[in-house]
Motif scaffolding. Sequence first.
Motif, PDB file in Angstrom:
ATOM      1  N   LEU A  40      45.828  38.059  50.445  1.00  0.00           N
ATOM      2  CA  LEU A  40      45.213  39.004  49.522  1.00  0.00           C
ATOM      3  C   LEU A  40      44.461  40.083  50.283  1.00  0.00           C
ATOM      4  CD1 LEU A  40      44.825  39.629  46.555  1.00  0.00           C
ATOM      5  CD2 LEU A  40      42.813  38.179  46.542  1.00  0.00           C
ATOM      6  N   ARG A  41      43.738  39.689  51.316  1.00  0.00           N
ATOM      7  CA  ARG A  41      42.997  40.678  52.091  1.00  0.00           C
ATOM      8  C   ARG A  41      43.916  41.581  52.902  1.00  0.00           C
ATOM      9  NH1 ARG A  41      39.251  36.638  53.080  1.00  0.00           N
ATOM     10  NH2 ARG A  41      39.897  36.393  55.244  1.00  0.00           N
ATOM     11  N   SER A  42      45.155  41.126  53.117  1.00  0.00           N
ATOM     12  CA  SER A  42      46.084  41.954  53.880  1.00  0.00           C
ATOM     13  C   SER A  42      46.488  43.212  53.117  1.00  0.00           C
ATOM     14  CB  SER A  42      47.339  41.146  54.238  1.00  0.00           C
ATOM     15  OG  SER A  42      48.140  40.902  53.090  1.00  0.00           O
ATOM     16  N   LEU A  43      46.256  43.228  51.794  1.00  0.00           N
ATOM     17  CA  LEU A  43      46.543  44.443  51.026  1.00  0.00           C
ATOM     18  C   LEU A  43      45.695  45.605  51.522  1.00  0.00           C
ATOM     19  CD1 LEU A  43      46.770  42.949  47.422  1.00  0.00           C
ATOM     20  CD2 LEU A  43      48.655  43.837  48.797  1.00  0.00           C
ATOM     21  N   SER A 120      46.007  48.326  34.822  1.00  0.00           N
ATOM     22  CA  SER A 120      45.855  48.981  36.120  1.00  0.00           C
ATOM     23  C   SER A 120      44.491  48.703  36.739  1.00  0.00           C
ATOM     24  CB  SER A 120      46.064  50.492  35.963  1.00  0.00           C
ATOM     25  OG  SER A 120      45.892  51.157  37.190  1.00  0.00           O
ATOM     26  N   ILE A 121      43.413  48.873  35.970  1.00  0.00           N
ATOM     27  CA  ILE A 121      42.094  48.687  36.580  1.00  0.00           C
ATOM     28  C   ILE A 121      41.769  47.209  36.779  1.00  0.00           C
ATOM     29  CG2 ILE A 121      41.297  50.872  35.612  1.00  0.00           C
ATOM     30  CD1 ILE A 121      39.393  49.252  33.825  1.00  0.00           C
ATOM     31  N   SER A 122      42.418  46.322  36.020  1.00  0.00           N
ATOM     32  CA  SER A 122      42.200  44.898  36.290  1.00  0.00           C
ATOM     33  C   SER A 122      42.805  44.520  37.639  1.00  0.00           C
ATOM     34  CB  SER A 122      42.785  44.033  35.170  1.00  0.00           C
ATOM     35  OG  SER A 122      44.202  44.040  35.155  1.00  0.00           O
ATOM     36  N   ARG A 123      43.923  45.165  38.004  1.00  0.00           N
ATOM     37  CA  ARG A 123      44.514  44.929  39.324  1.00  0.00           C
ATOM     38  C   ARG A 123      43.623  45.506  40.423  1.00  0.00           C
ATOM     39  NH1 ARG A 123      49.407  47.905  39.335  1.00  0.00           N
ATOM     40  NH2 ARG A 123      49.254  48.581  37.172  1.00  0.00           N
ATOM     41  N   MET A 124      43.067  46.683  40.160  1.00  0.00           N
ATOM     42  CA  MET A 124      42.135  47.260  41.133  1.00  0.00           C
ATOM     43  C   MET A 124      40.941  46.336  41.350  1.00  0.00           C
ATOM     44  SD  MET A 124      41.930  51.247  39.964  1.00  0.00           S
ATOM     45  CE  MET A 124      43.378  52.139  39.411  1.00  0.00           C
ATOM     46  N   GLY A 125      40.418  45.800  40.250  1.00  0.00           N
ATOM     47  CA  GLY A 125      39.262  44.915  40.349  1.00  0.00           C
ATOM     48  C   GLY A 125      39.559  43.652  41.130  1.00  0.00           C
ATOM     49  N   ALA A 126      40.777  43.128  40.968  1.00  0.00           N
ATOM     50  CA  ALA A 126      41.151  41.910  41.692  1.00  0.00           C
ATOM     51  C   ALA A 126      41.165  42.149  43.193  1.00  0.00           C
ATOM     52  CB  ALA A 126      42.524  41.436  41.221  1.00  0.00           C
ATOM     53  N   ILE A 127      41.651  43.310  43.608  1.00  0.00           N
ATOM     54  CA  ILE A 127      41.648  43.643  45.037  1.00  0.00           C
ATOM     55  C   ILE A 127      40.226  43.906  45.512  1.00  0.00           C
ATOM     56  CG2 ILE A 127      42.415  45.328  46.750  1.00  0.00           C
ATOM     57  CD1 ILE A 127      44.908  45.745  45.037  1.00  0.00           C
ATOM     58  N   TYR A 128      39.486  44.661  44.722  1.00  0.00           N
ATOM     59  CA  TYR A 128      38.109  45.018  45.082  1.00  0.00           C
ATOM     60  C   TYR A 128      37.250  43.784  45.324  1.00  0.00           C
ATOM     61  CZ  TYR A 128      33.305  46.660  44.329  1.00  0.00           C
ATOM     62  OH  TYR A 128      31.962  46.912  44.449  1.00  0.00           O
ATOM     63  N   THR A 129      37.320  42.826  44.409  1.00  0.00           N
ATOM     64  CA  THR A 129      36.415  41.680  44.486  1.00  0.00           C
ATOM     65  C   THR A 129      36.812  40.688  45.565  1.00  0.00           C
ATOM     66  OG1 THR A 129      35.213  40.097  43.102  1.00  0.00           O
ATOM     67  CG2 THR A 129      37.599  40.128  42.877  1.00  0.00           C
ATOM     68  N   ASN A 130      38.016  40.828  46.129  1.00  0.00           N
ATOM     69  CA  ASN A 130      38.458  39.914  47.177  1.00  0.00           C
ATOM     70  C   ASN A 130      38.465  40.561  48.558  1.00  0.00           C
ATOM     71  OD1 ASN A 130      39.547  37.103  46.240  1.00  0.00           O
ATOM     72  ND2 ASN A 130      40.068  38.550  44.615  1.00  0.00           N
ATOM     73  N   GLU A 131      37.733  41.648  48.701  1.00  0.00           N
ATOM     74  CA  GLU A 131      37.707  42.328  49.986  1.00  0.00           C
ATOM     75  C   GLU A 131      36.572  41.873  50.902  1.00  0.00           C
ATOM     76  OE1 GLU A 131      39.937  44.177  51.474  1.00  0.00           O
ATOM     77  OE2 GLU A 131      41.116  43.647  49.730  1.00  0.00           O
ATOM     78  N   ALA A 132      35.806  40.888  50.473  1.00  0.00           N
ATOM     79  CA  ALA A 132      34.738  40.314  51.309  1.00  0.00           C
ATOM     80  C   ALA A 132      33.767  41.377  51.812  1.00  0.00           C
ATOM     81  CB  ALA A 132      35.343  39.553  52.493  1.00  0.00           C
ATOM     82  N   PRO A 138      31.571  44.646  39.389  1.00  0.00           N
ATOM     83  CA  PRO A 138      31.417  45.143  38.014  1.00  0.00           C
ATOM     84  C   PRO A 138      31.650  44.026  37.001  1.00  0.00           C
ATOM     85  CG  PRO A 138      33.476  45.930  38.978  1.00  0.00           C
ATOM     86  CD  PRO A 138      32.714  45.271  40.081  1.00  0.00           C
ATOM     87  N   PRO A 139      30.873  44.002  35.920  1.00  0.00           N
ATOM     88  CA  PRO A 139      30.974  42.919  34.929  1.00  0.00           C
ATOM     89  C   PRO A 139      32.126  43.122  33.955  1.00  0.00           C
ATOM     90  CG  PRO A 139      29.266  44.448  34.267  1.00  0.00           C
ATOM     91  CD  PRO A 139      29.784  44.950  35.591  1.00  0.00           C
ATOM     92  N   VAL A 140      33.323  43.246  34.481  1.00  0.00           N
ATOM     93  CA  VAL A 140      34.520  43.419  33.659  1.00  0.00           C
ATOM     94  C   VAL A 140      35.576  42.420  34.116  1.00  0.00           C
ATOM     95  CG1 VAL A 140      34.108  45.853  33.150  1.00  0.00           C
ATOM     96  CG2 VAL A 140      35.363  45.241  35.220  1.00  0.00           C
ATOM     97  N   PHE A 141      36.458  42.049  33.201  1.00  0.00           N
ATOM     98  CA  PHE A 141      37.530  41.092  33.511  1.00  0.00           C
ATOM     99  C   PHE A 141      36.963  39.814  34.131  1.00  0.00           C
ATOM    100  CE2 PHE A 141      39.340  45.413  33.999  1.00  0.00           C
ATOM    101  CZ  PHE A 141      40.173  45.396  32.889  1.00  0.00           C
ATOM    102  N   TYR A 142      35.893  39.317  33.499  1.00  0.00           N
ATOM    103  CA  TYR A 142      35.222  38.110  33.991  1.00  0.00           C
ATOM    104  C   TYR A 142      34.888  38.257  35.476  1.00  0.00           C
ATOM    105  CZ  TYR A 142      37.005  36.125  29.613  1.00  0.00           C
ATOM    106  OH  TYR A 142      37.312  35.896  28.292  1.00  0.00           O
ATOM    107  N   ASP A 143      34.124  39.292  35.778  1.00  0.00           N
ATOM    108  CA  ASP A 143      33.719  39.607  37.153  1.00  0.00           C
ATOM    109  C   ASP A 143      34.927  39.828  38.060  1.00  0.00           C
ATOM    110  OD1 ASP A 143      31.029  39.481  36.495  1.00  0.00           O
ATOM    111  OD2 ASP A 143      30.889  37.351  36.965  1.00  0.00           O
ATOM    112  N   CYS A 144      35.914  40.526  37.516  1.00  0.00           N
ATOM    113  CA  CYS A 144      37.115  40.913  38.275  1.00  0.00           C
ATOM    114  C   CYS A 144      37.906  39.709  38.784  1.00  0.00           C
ATOM    115  CB  CYS A 144      36.751  41.835  39.440  1.00  0.00           C
ATOM    116  SG  CYS A 144      36.048  43.413  38.918  1.00  0.00           S
ATOM    117  N   THR A 145      37.950  38.657  37.990  1.00  0.00           N
ATOM    118  CA  THR A 145      38.722  37.472  38.371  1.00  0.00           C
ATOM    119  C   THR A 145      39.959  37.286  37.505  1.00  0.00           C
ATOM    120  OG1 THR A 145      37.456  36.004  36.901  1.00  0.00           O
ATOM    121  CG2 THR A 145      36.635  36.291  39.163  1.00  0.00           C
TER     122      THR A 145
END
Length: 261
Positions: A40-43, A120-132, A138-145
């Motif tokens: 995931l971080r390799s993205l 689209s933004i839920s996918r952005m959030g998934a990448i954002y929240t897994n970038e360590a 942001p409090p959206v999509f269950y904290d981007c999960t």
Amino acid sequence: MYMPVSIVSELVEHLQLSEISLRKAKENAYFCEEGWSKKLRSLVPVNGITVSHIRTGKLLAVSRMVVAVFLLITMEDFSDRYFRYQDVLFNKSDGRLELSGNNYAALWPGDGKPGLWMNSISRMGAIYTNEAIELVIPPVFYDCTRILDAGEQIVSRDLYWGAIYDECKVGPEMERAEEMLVRCVERNPFVGEPYLVLGQLYLSQGRFEEAERDGSVGVGECIGRVSWEGRVAWAMVLLMKAKARSWPQTSWAIINPGLVK
């Protein structure tokens, strides 16, 4: 933000695995990096990415931190100003918002229908929240999960629009609107407005406990067609009336629901 369907499927799977890993880490007080997290971080590699300047084509090095900030700002930007006009503008109806079409003659603002940008933004959030990176989540999509499925997004949006489009809701029409809104939030629980509409519907029927429940959920979800301030204000009215076990029975009272008595 374009992603092949196979990558999106993997992203959904990796988010599920991340929840399992977090639960295990809390139980065992130990966290071990796993294959899914590395992939995931390799993205967005540790050293960042190289992109072409949108106007000059010049290659630019962009750090991981800047990518994360860009993702966060883009998520906010889309949620603040995108609606169905952008779908028409780019000839997109599949819910993925890839900005690849070219219907430049589309007339603004269109019909005002909610847009299909949430996948689209839920996918952005998934990448954002897994970038360590130590940034606010942001409090959206269950904290981007969670990633909202593109198809579920379309069905949910159309159910919501169908429920609120007719101005008069009485008798069987009220029941049908309730059914559509319940199905709407089942498919897409990440938007506040359908919960607030349900809350008002319940209040008008004297179902105060249900109104209080959905009003509380609605004010907690930060995404919506109406401004956040507007949703909070209306949610506070709904919650106040639900606790008071009352709801106005005249149009004049509806537009004067304040606390002054």
